[in-house]
Design a protein around this motif. Structure first.
Motif, short mmCIF file in Angstrom:
data_model
loop_
_atom_site.label_atom_id
_atom_site.label_comp_id
_atom_site.label_asym_id
_atom_site.label_seq_id
_atom_site.Cartn_x
_atom_site.Cartn_y
_atom_site.Cartn_z
N TRP A 48 2.79 3.14 0.36
CA TRP A 48 4.21 2.79 0.53
C TRP A 48 4.89 2.76 -0.83
O TRP A 48 4.24 2.53 -1.85
N ARG A 49 6.23 2.96 -0.83
CA ARG A 49 7.02 2.77 -2.04
C ARG A 49 8.37 2.16 -1.68
O ARG A 49 8.93 2.44 -0.62
N LEU A 50 8.87 1.35 -2.57
CA LEU A 50 10.19 0.76 -2.44
C LEU A 50 11.23 1.85 -2.60
O LEU A 50 11.15 2.64 -3.54
N GLN A 51 12.21 1.87 -1.71
CA GLN A 51 13.31 2.81 -1.85
C GLN A 51 14.55 2.28 -1.16
O GLN A 51 14.46 1.54 -0.19
N SER A 52 15.69 2.66 -1.70
CA SER A 52 16.96 2.31 -1.08
C SER A 52 17.34 3.44 -0.13
O SER A 52 16.58 4.40 0.05
N LEU A 72 8.08 0.35 -7.41
CA LEU A 72 7.21 -0.61 -6.72
C LEU A 72 6.50 0.15 -5.61
O LEU A 72 7.15 0.70 -4.71
N THR A 73 5.18 0.22 -5.69
CA THR A 73 4.40 0.99 -4.74
C THR A 73 3.18 0.21 -4.27
O THR A 73 2.79 -0.79 -4.88
N VAL A 74 2.57 0.70 -3.20
CA VAL A 74 1.31 0.15 -2.70
C VAL A 74 0.35 1.33 -2.52
O VAL A 74 0.73 2.38 -2.00
N TRP A 75 -0.88 1.11 -2.97
CA TRP A 75 -1.93 2.13 -2.93
C TRP A 75 -3.18 1.56 -2.29
O TRP A 75 -3.35 0.34 -2.22
N ARG A 76 -4.08 2.43 -1.88
CA ARG A 76 -5.34 1.99 -1.26
C ARG A 76 -6.17 1.18 -2.27
O ARG A 76 -6.75 0.15 -1.92
N HIS A 118 1.08 -5.59 4.00
CA HIS A 118 2.15 -6.34 3.32
C HIS A 118 2.95 -5.40 2.43
O HIS A 118 2.39 -4.57 1.73
N ARG A 119 4.27 -5.56 2.43
CA ARG A 119 5.13 -4.77 1.56
C ARG A 119 5.82 -5.72 0.59
O ARG A 119 6.64 -6.54 0.98
N PRO A 120 5.48 -5.66 -0.68
CA PRO A 120 6.01 -6.61 -1.66
C PRO A 120 7.51 -6.44 -1.88
O PRO A 120 8.05 -5.35 -1.74
#
Length: 168
Positions: A48-52, A72-76, A118-120
């Motif tokens: 996932w990544r934060l985006q507007s 801001l991203t999420v990785w395995r 979870h998405r920070p």
């Protein structure tokens, strides 16, 4: 023992722009955002990544500072993040970062484990960065050079001085 699959790796990095995003000096950087984001999304281990609504995060404020941009991203896991960071167009952009961003001495990147799914938030990312600046790498906020295993992310009770905002 905690399963690593129960956790994912959150990553934040912020950068202080040298020029406005719409300036000619940042054209190469801005033009590369969509292709680099697309390659991240296609990368093995990307979550996932934060985006507007614009499709990136350049208009999302961090530390209340208009000259800072956030990724801001999420990785395995750390291996997936590292594999993406140091290959292809992202690697090329990293090599040019001093053209576009101010050199700073304080930590601008932090990693931490989050429960899978979870998405920070930006506030969470700011908190992790401030903690890293105040305490160095801990299981609560760490770096690729000094990382901690998944499942070891319970907050530690170390004080964060109030003057550690992004005052560069």
């Amino acid at each position: 023992m905690t399963s690593a699959a129960a956790y994912e790796l959150a990553q934040v990095n912020i950068s202080r722009l040298k020029f406005p995003l719409d300036s000619p000096e940042l054209k190469d950087f801005v033009d590369a955002l969509d292709p680099v984001n697309a390659s991240a999304e296609a990368a093995d281990g990307y979550v996932w990544r934060l985006q507007s609504e614009g499709g990136d995060a350049t208009d999302i404020k961090v530390f209340g500072d208009d000259w800072l941009i956030i990724n801001l991203t999420v990785w395995r896991n750390t291996d997936a993040l590292t594999a993406f960071m140091y290959q292809g167009q992202h690697r090329e952009l990293l090599s040019r970062r001093r053209e576009w961003f101010e050199k700073v001495t304080e930590a601008m990147t932090a990693l931490w484990w989050v429960p899978a799914g979870h998405r920070p938030t930006v506030a969470e990312a700011e908190s992790r960065l401030l903690h890293l600046r105040a305490n160095g790498p801990t299981s609560y906020a760490f770096t690729l050079r000094t990382s901690f295993p998944a499942g070891a992310s319970d907050p530690v009770s170390l004080a964060v001085p109030e003057d550690l905002g992004c005052g560069v």
